[in-house]
Design an enzyme around this catalytic site. Structure first.
Site, PDB file in Angstrom:
ATOM      1  N   CYS A 117       6.324   4.037  30.046  1.00 18.36           N
ATOM      2  CA  CYS A 117       7.578   4.659  29.598  1.00 18.36           C
ATOM      3  C   CYS A 117       7.674   4.522  28.088  1.00 18.36           C
ATOM      4  CB  CYS A 117       8.761   3.987  30.283  1.00 18.36           C
ATOM      5  SG  CYS A 117      10.381   4.573  29.693  1.00 18.36           S
TER       6      CYS A 117
ATOM      7  N   SER B  66      -4.686   1.373  -0.042  1.00 17.54           N
ATOM      8  CA  SER B  66      -4.141   2.628  -0.562  1.00 17.54           C
ATOM      9  C   SER B  66      -2.713   2.439  -1.065  1.00 17.54           C
ATOM     10  CB  SER B  66      -4.188   3.691   0.538  1.00 17.54           C
ATOM     11  OG  SER B  66      -3.609   4.899   0.095  1.00 17.54           O
TER      12      SER B  66
ATOM     13  N   CYS C 149       1.831  -8.422  12.204  1.00 17.44           N
ATOM     14  CA  CYS C 149       1.033  -7.411  12.896  1.00 17.44           C
ATOM     15  C   CYS C 149       1.666  -6.060  12.621  1.00 17.44           C
ATOM     16  CB  CYS C 149       0.980  -7.699  14.398  1.00 17.44           C
ATOM     17  SG  CYS C 149       0.069  -6.481  15.348  1.00 17.44           S
TER      18      CYS C 149
ATOM     19  N   HIS D  82      10.804   6.497  37.609  1.00 14.53           N
ATOM     20  CA  HIS D  82      11.381   5.585  36.620  1.00 14.53           C
ATOM     21  C   HIS D  82      12.122   6.366  35.526  1.00 14.53           C
ATOM     22  CE1 HIS D  82      11.685   2.330  33.666  1.00 14.53           C
ATOM     23  NE2 HIS D  82      11.186   3.185  32.784  1.00 14.53           N
TER      24      HIS D  82
ATOM     25  N   GLU E 110      -0.315 -10.878   6.853  1.00 13.86           N
ATOM     26  CA  GLU E 110      -1.115 -11.957   7.434  1.00 13.86           C
ATOM     27  C   GLU E 110      -2.526 -11.472   7.709  1.00 13.86           C
ATOM     28  OE1 GLU E 110      -0.948 -14.908  11.363  1.00 13.86           O
ATOM     29  OE2 GLU E 110       0.811 -13.747  10.745  1.00 13.86           O
TER      30      GLU E 110
END
Length: 566
Positions: free
Chosen positions: A323, A476, A429, A339, A463
């Site tokens: 989903c 860049s 991340c 769903h 990180e």
């Protein structure tokens, strides 16, 4: 007399073997007489008797049945009609697999036949132990490429393969050619390591060496020499190859680009195949069967890049249905359709901290919305190689970028950030969804992370390690930020510290970017920053060409205050 432990041999059908019962009866009678050495001789005699009665039908496998030799190996019953199992747990399809599954069978058979060896086997320490193979192959698995016998590997380092990624035939190569290419690559890697070691102590010299200059000229010359168009005969050959093999073979790549670029592509293929082989040996994927190949996400069907630790019952399906709003994963199209009919989510949970046009950014707390953040991490791992965080999401904040239309806010990408980062990392991340790549959204996410650092009055940095695409995007972005700063700078002396304070970019990242642009020189004991007008003019021309369609973050549209405790 203390009770001695009896080793019982159980057949694969769950019943006790008749030979084992006879041996135990003889053992009990010998124990009652108090003659322990005789017990050993009787057991071995019964073993030799059973071996001689079965003759050639045993193929040396009965030497593995004795509890004296291998007490932990369950014996295959004499009257069991089910076939023995291979080391992988599957029934073998031929006698050759039985030989492979018992590497010590021939040795044990020779021990049983040779009387000299039988008389000297009181000390069993000389008998070789069964070795555990590090690369366990499932011989019932076969490479899906038509006509392939699963021998050889694209990396040239393995004897067998079970996936298209390691198939030499799919890549229009032979197993011997792959081994030759592997040897050549290893030689080049050794030479490059020696070169790096010699250049380690010459870091202050920013100008390329004469050898590097010659190499660059050679590469430029090779790329100039590539054919601009294919001859008619080669085009016909390529079309014939395509029609005869279809998608079961890789297209012919010769003469499409330069030999240098083609070799780089082959190296990347071999490296990716080696990474997949390591994952298979470690057990994270089993011959590609537990790796999700595609996911259905909203209007898009996405091919995955890496393995993600979804539950096994979902991972073994090969295709997942997700989903796009709540990120719940399902097994079938029917479950997804049901769903979606009752799912009330139309945007990520959390607070909307930025909106300009159709672009919005939501701040999601990993502690308050744990399930959503875990599903987001599992989804991201399908497209990231170095990601290790899946379930421990509580110490992180997730900033999810979406693009809105009349059906809801569709996931564009996200980045996560530690609530309390000791090293002032502003990104842990970062991911842009594949359907939104190469559209400027990656730089928007990076720019937004540095905008938050400016509001916090901190200097930030991502990180490490960065993924390949992440490193390209950050380099860049840093280049664009520095050239914009140089373009607007009117003074005569420039300081890296001032650039860092104004842009919130870490000084280490600034220095590395200046070095890559050859704008940092070491002269008379000092580091000088050079203002290269040619690079600035080139950047300005690109900015003008992009016009007003350029995707940027507007600081005035941010409605956010730093969380308490950060």
């Amino acid at each position: 007399m203390p009770r001695r432990r009896q080793v019982r041999n159980i057949g694969s059908d769950g019943t006790e073997d008749s030979d084992s019962s006879a041996e135990r009866e003889q053992t009990n009678s010998s124990e009652s007489d108090g003659n322990m050495p005789k017990r050993t001789r009787l057991t071995r005699a019964s073993l030799r008797l059973s071996q001689s009665s079965q003759g050639k039908e045993s193929h040396g496998m009965d030497a593995l049945k004795s509890p004296l030799f291998y007490p932990t190996v369950s014996r295959v019953g004499d009257h069991d009609e089910s076939p023995p199992l291979t080391p992988t747990g599957n029934a073998p399809s031929s006698e050759s697999e039985l030989d492979i599954s018992s590497p010590n069978a021939s040795h044990d058979e020779s021990v049983a036949k040779d009387p000299a060896l039988r008389d000297s086997d009181k000390d069993l320490s000389h008998r070789p132990k069964r070795r555990r193979c590090h690369e366990t192959y499932n011989f019932n698995m076969k490479c899906p490429t038509p006509g392939c016998n699963s021998l050889g590997h694209l990396t040239g380092k393995h004897e067998r393969h079970f996936a298209v990624s390691g198939c030499p035939l799919y890549h229009n190569l032979s197993a011997d050619e792959c081994k030759v290419k592997a040897t050549t690559r290893e030689k080049h890697e050794e030479e490059s390591k020696v070169q790096e070691e010699s250049n380690r102590h010459a870091t202050r010299h920013q100008m390329p060496t004469s050898k590097q200059t010659r190499y660059k000229e050679q590469v430029t010359e090779m790329r100039k020499g590539r054919n601009s168009g294919l001859p008619k005969e080669q085009k016909e050959k390529y079309m014939e190859h395509r029609q005869s093999h279809g998608n079961t073979r890789e297209p012919l790549l010769e003469n499409i680009t330069s030999e240098y670029d083609l070799e780089l592509f082959r190296k990347a293929q071999a490296r990716a195949s080696e990474d997949l082989e390591k994952l298979r040996i470690q057990g994270q994927i089993t011959e590609g069967s537990n790796m999700i190949k595609t996911i259905l996400f909203g209007r898009y069907e996405l091919d995955t890049w890496y393995h993600s630790p979804y539950p096994e019952e979902y991972a073994r399906l090969g295709r997942l249905y997700v989903c796009e709003f709540c990120l719940k994963y399902m097994k079938s199209q029917t479950i997804l359709r049901r769903h979606m009919a009752k799912c009330v989510w139309k945007h990520p949970p959390g607070d909307e901290v930025y909106r300009k046009g159709a672009i919005s950014v939501f701040e999601v707390d990993g502690k308050k919305n744990k399930i959503y953040c875990q599903n987001l991490c599992l989804l991201a791992k399908l497209f990231l190689d170095h990601k290790t965080l899946y379930y421990d999401v509580e110490p992180f904040l997730f900033y999810v970028m979406t693009e809105a239309d009349n059906t809801g806010c569709h996931l564009v990408g996200y980045f996560s950030k530690e609530k309390n980062s000791f090293l002032n990392y502003n990104v842990s991340c970062i991911l842009t969804m594949p359907q939104y790549m190469r559209q400027g959204f990656g730089k928007m996410l990076i720019d937004f992370s540095y905008l938050l650092s400016k509001v916090e009055e901190k200097v930030g940095s991502p990180e490490r390690p960065l993924s390949d695409l992440g490193l390209i995007s950050y380099r860049s972005y840093w280049k664009e930020v520095l050239l914009r700063y140089m373009y607007n700078f009117q003074g005569k002396e420039i300081s890296i510290k001032e650039i860092s304070q104004e842009t919130a970019v870490n000084p280490v990242d600034i220095v590395s970017t200046l070095q890559s642009l050859q704008m940092l020189k070491y002269w008379k004991g000092k580091h000088l920053v050079l203002k290269r007008q040619d690079l600035i003019d080139e950047w300005k021309a690109k900015e003008t060409k992009r016009g007003s369609n350029n995707k940027t973050i507007d600081p005035s549209s941010l409605k956010w205050t730093p969380p308490k405790g950060t």
